[in-house]
Design a protein around this motif. Structure first.
Motif, PDB file in Angstrom:
ATOM      1  N   PRO B  49      -7.596   4.716  -4.751  1.00 54.30           N
ATOM      2  CA  PRO B  49      -6.164   5.247  -4.246  1.00 54.30           C
ATOM      3  C   PRO B  49      -5.187   3.960  -4.309  1.00 54.30           C
ATOM      4  N   PHE B  50      -3.879   4.197  -4.571  1.00 60.00           N
ATOM      5  CA  PHE B  50      -3.102   3.113  -4.634  1.00 60.00           C
ATOM      6  C   PHE B  50      -3.350   2.455  -2.904  1.00 60.00           C
ATOM      7  N   ALA B  51      -3.344   3.662  -1.838  1.00 58.32           N
ATOM      8  CA  ALA B  51      -3.140   3.434  -0.679  1.00 58.32           C
ATOM      9  C   ALA B  51      -3.917   2.390  -0.546  1.00 58.32           C
ATOM     10  N   ALA B  52      -5.019   2.180  -0.605  1.00 56.62           N
ATOM     11  CA  ALA B  52      -5.924   1.326  -0.491  1.00 56.62           C
ATOM     12  C   ALA B  52      -6.172   0.329  -1.081  1.00 56.62           C
ATOM     13  N   LEU B  53      -4.864  -0.112  -1.914  1.00 52.78           N
ATOM     14  CA  LEU B  53      -4.673  -1.488  -2.494  1.00 52.78           C
ATOM     15  C   LEU B  53      -4.339  -2.548  -1.508  1.00 52.78           C
ATOM     16  N   ASP B  54      -5.269  -3.259  -1.302  1.00 57.11           N
ATOM     17  CA  ASP B  54      -4.784  -5.279   0.042  1.00 57.11           C
ATOM     18  C   ASP B  54      -3.511  -5.647  -0.719  1.00 57.11           C
ATOM     19  N   GLY B  55      -2.718  -5.565   0.049  1.00 55.50           N
ATOM     20  CA  GLY B  55      -1.746  -7.151  -0.763  1.00 55.50           C
ATOM     21  C   GLY B  55      -0.261  -6.112  -1.867  1.00 55.50           C
ATOM     22  N   TRP B  56      -1.201  -5.172  -2.847  1.00 53.30           N
ATOM     23  CA  TRP B  56      -0.008  -4.322  -3.214  1.00 53.30           C
ATOM     24  C   TRP B  56       0.768  -3.086  -2.919  1.00 53.30           C
ATOM     25  N   SER B  57       1.591  -2.994  -3.190  1.00 52.96           N
ATOM     26  CA  SER B  57       1.928  -1.866  -3.286  1.00 52.96           C
ATOM     27  C   SER B  57       3.165  -1.119  -4.289  1.00 52.96           C
ATOM     28  N   PHE B  58       4.311  -0.402  -3.949  1.00 52.24           N
ATOM     29  CA  PHE B  58       4.965   0.596  -4.269  1.00 52.24           C
ATOM     30  C   PHE B  58       6.248  -0.040  -3.720  1.00 52.24           C
ATOM     31  N   ALA B  59       7.208  -0.808  -4.395  1.00 54.47           N
ATOM     32  CA  ALA B  59       8.069  -1.290  -3.996  1.00 54.47           C
ATOM     33  C   ALA B  59       9.388   0.446  -3.188  1.00 54.47           C
ATOM     34  N   PRO B  60       9.972  -0.002  -2.197  1.00 55.73           N
ATOM     35  CA  PRO B  60      10.686   1.333  -2.078  1.00 55.73           C
ATOM     36  C   PRO B  60      12.322   1.562  -2.937  1.00 55.73           C
ATOM     37  N   ASP B  61      12.480   0.588  -3.942  1.00 58.05           N
ATOM     38  CA  ASP B  61      13.946   0.777  -4.151  1.00 58.05           C
ATOM     39  C   ASP B  61      13.205   1.313  -6.098  1.00 58.05           C
ATOM     40  N   SER B  62      12.764   0.583  -6.475  1.00 53.42           N
ATOM     41  CA  SER B  62      12.308   0.246  -7.972  1.00 53.42           C
ATOM     42  C   SER B  62      11.102   1.635  -8.164  1.00 53.42           C
ATOM     43  N   GLY B  63       9.790   1.970  -7.406  1.00 48.64           N
ATOM     44  CA  GLY B  63       8.695   1.946  -7.402  1.00 48.64           C
ATOM     45  C   GLY B  63       7.675   1.178  -8.235  1.00 48.64           C
ATOM     46  N   ASN B  64       8.647  -0.156  -8.320  1.00 44.60           N
ATOM     47  CA  ASN B  64       7.848  -0.934  -9.173  1.00 44.60           C
ATOM     48  C   ASN B  64       6.398  -1.066  -8.460  1.00 44.60           C
ATOM     49  N   LEU B  65       5.411  -1.556  -9.127  1.00 40.92           N
ATOM     50  CA  LEU B  65       3.482  -1.598  -8.291  1.00 40.92           C
ATOM     51  C   LEU B  65       3.758  -3.530  -8.498  1.00 40.92           C
TER      52      LEU B  65
END
Lengths: 457, 457
Positions: B49-65
């Motif tokens: 799942p995305f939540a298990a990505l290390d160092g990667w995340s959805f930016a709070p404002d844009s939702g960009n990964l």
């Protein structure tokens, strides 16, 4: 079924370049003819405040200068970061014009020599208003009638089912410092038809145009850029000798593009740092680079008779020059892989020198652009070509540069600094037949070489 | 001083293409060697799942990964408007990766025949994990050590002061539907040095690579695109015959680019209409086109041993094909001037057919892409080439296409529809030596032709 390469054209172009008189007006009458066309029309350009623009306004949210039709062009902002080079990140206004226009020259053999149908065309930004222009010079808004003007004359040779053979046809960039990713179609079409004459047009040989390119402000930018793409014999001659092979040249361009990481972000004009708006200009407090201004135009010979529009006005005259030098007896030009904010693909090949000296006068001599001092101080005996030319008068006001080809100081070392390379005029001409290798200033000087305006190199 | 065109190289490439065995492993042992390299390392890829990505995340404002370093790449959004063509404006996620990477193959003459140093390289998106890859395949982040990995092997032949001769060197686009303005440097360098061997690398002739290109999923996309840029004798032969001259071909490309007004606006991923995010995917409700997913990777032979990353997963297998036909006895390919959202210059030349059929299955047969039905129903006797290949396994998960070269139905009219043109393989090869003319899918099929994988056309 035909051969991939046509072989007759370079020779026919060479014959036309050698013809310094033709079937139309005598070469030394062309300037008089242009002056007569100015008198035949009523041309007038006046500076006006932005508030007097008709159909143009600053958008309430962004501050962008836009037309109510949403077409033509807009003046917006841009923020630029270059990860190599002397410049910190900067912001600036820039013209956004996503339409691809047509710059088309019609060619025809008369008495066995190729002639080109050149137009006496008014552009509001030209100091002398009227210059020798391509047969057709039209934005998509022009030729799709957004401004409800008259038909564009001779357009039918360049659009739709063609009435002729294509001699050259390439998308080229324009000024990367002033336009965001602008491209125009540069096209030459040869016809065998009888072409209906019109009083604002004349047939000239390439050699005649070459002679006229030795005069100041006579052949406009749009004509120069089309003539840069001619498939001349030197461009075609892949067996000619050069310091670097064509493959090495392409590799060098690839390396230069890969080396520079350029980030360009569009910005609302109102948010561009360092620039402010007065009733008559968008400009910098230090007066450098350029200003955005507005003009009102009266003209009898354009597609529409009267209009107002914004223009970009540079704050000084440019100096644009190739250094030239022989290697093994073969003339070479020193090209500069020059990053410009508005270029689609990071950088294009530019002349050795392309600057407005005033913009760098505040710097220590050591921090000024390379080769600028050498060109400015060149012994007149080393100058192979010199004339003042205007940039696109439909967008730029009094944007003039002194164009030169200068023999390099024979005492300087042959190895140029990083970002510069010696190439032959033929190699540059071969690249100019593809999109986005050769910038518009280098194309002006290449056109001068193609048309025989430049003395022996 | 040298001749602009080097003349010996096309002949040397032809000799290498004719050599179906070489000084390294036997051709039929290469697949076994790759299988052995898989066993020698511990490779494992798991969906997470995305939540298990290390160092990667959805930016709070844009939702960009995005990656916390701000490097590598990001998954953002884009809105596209094309003023001609069948498609209404659309929005989609897209990979933004402004860095220019290097895809480099090292060449060396062994026993008088050019060999290429190919790597057994793991990429997490490949179904079979390990494929034959270029000598060097590195993003700028890789080779500038953003991820603190090991040195990139053999990189010194491709960067800085070179230890060899450049045979090809060009910036090329990648998948315009999935990447926003991505470019990689495709480079071939020949060395005379002794090259230190490494167990993950082997020397193969062009003919051996051609044989391996007949097998499914064995030669990776990065190797294929580099081999498309080879200066073969057919690309160099400008005296060869063709339906259209090279100049007409360039003019047609220019006209196609000028005809399409494409507006591409970057959008925050969170605002892309029609796509939604679940814990494991960014996808469409109708399941079409592709999904953004995440994986965890264990690998012994990459620059870093373990990592997590996002990948783009297409929802079906593509069909990518050139129709071929002889005119005057000369084989031609039917190219398509294909607009893709992420291409820098509007469109590039694509194969005749390049679609995932499932994405069009809901349409009336008349609205489905041209030539797709003809390729899908082709008589096996008309199939000159067929193999399944993977797209870039570093960004795409199980992105496979069936690549074909199919003889056109001799009963169809020779005049193709608007947007399509018959060109020779040599003409396509000449264009592929310049940037951004030939798209990555067409380059795969061109590499197959260059390496002799395709039967007589």
């Amino acid at each position: 079924m035909r051969r991939r390469a046509e072989t007759g054209l370079p020779g026919r172009l060479a014959r036309s370049a050698a013809a310094t008189e033709g079937a139309g007006p005598r070469t030394d009458e062309v300037a008089d003819w242009l002056a007569e066309r100015v008198r035949a029309h009523r041309f007038r350009v006046d500076r006006i405040p932005f508030a007097a623009l008709d159909g143009w306004s600053f958008a309430p949210d962004s501050g962008n200068l836009v037309h109510r039709s949403g077409r033509f062009f807009s003046v917006e902002g841009v923020g630029v970061t270059v990860d190599h080079g002397p410049f910190p990140p900067w912001q600036q206004p820039i013209i956004h014009q996503p339409e691809v226009g047509i710059l088309g020259i019609l060619a025809k053999e008369i008495d066995g020599v190729l002639h080109f149908l050149m137009q006496a065309k008014m552009e509001p930004g030209n100091r002398n208003l009227l210059q020798l222009s391509p047969t057709v010079q039209a934005t998509r808004s022009n030729y799709t009638k957004v401004h409800k003007g008259a038909d564009v004359r001779y357009l039918e040779y360049f659009l739709g089912p063609r009435r002729g053979r294509v001699l050259a046809d390439v998308l080229q960039s324009e000024h990367g410092s002033w336009f965001l990713r602008k491209a125009n179609r540069n096209v030459l079409v040869e016809t065998d038809e009888d072409v209906p004459p019109h009083e604002d047009f004349r047939w000239l040989t390439l050699g005649q145009i070459g002679r006229l390119l030795r005069l100041d402000n006579l052949v406009n930018m749009d004509a120069r850029t089309v003539l840069a793409g001619l498939p001349t014999s030197s461009a075609d001659d892949r067996l000619a000798r050069a310091l670097h092979t064509d493959r090495e040249l392409l590799s060098w361009i690839t390396a230069q593009r890969a080396r520079h990481e350029v980030r360009v972000e569009r910005l609302p004009l109102a948010e561009v740092r360092g620039w402010h708006r007065t009733p008559t200009a968008v400009e910098r407090a230090d007066g450098r680079y350029f200003r955005v201004v507005a003009v009102a135009v009266e003209a009898g010979s354009r597609e529409t008779a009267d209009w107002t529009q914004p223009l970009i006005e540079p704050t000084g005259r440019g100096v644009t020059a190739f250094l030239t030098r022989r290697f093994g007896g073969v003339p070479h030009l020193l090209v500069h892989a020059r990053v410009e904010a508005g270029l689609l693909d990071v950088l294009e090949l530019a002349p050795t020198v392309q600057y407005v000296p005033e913009n760098y006068a505040h710097l220590d001599p050591d921090d000024r652009p390379p080769f600028l001092a050498e060109v400015l101080a060149a012994d007149p005996r080393r100058i192979r070509y010199e004339a003042v030319h205007s940039e696109e008068g439909g967008r730029f006001l009094d944007a003039e540069s002194r164009y030169l080809v200068v023999e390099a100081d024979p005492g300087t070392p042959p190895d140029p600094p990083e970002g510069y390379l010696w190439v032959t005029p033929g190699q540059l001409g071969a690249l100019a037949q593809h999109a986005r290798y050769v910038n518009v200033q280098a194309r002006t000087l290449l056109a001068c070489i193609n048309a025989g305006a430049v003395g022996p190199l």
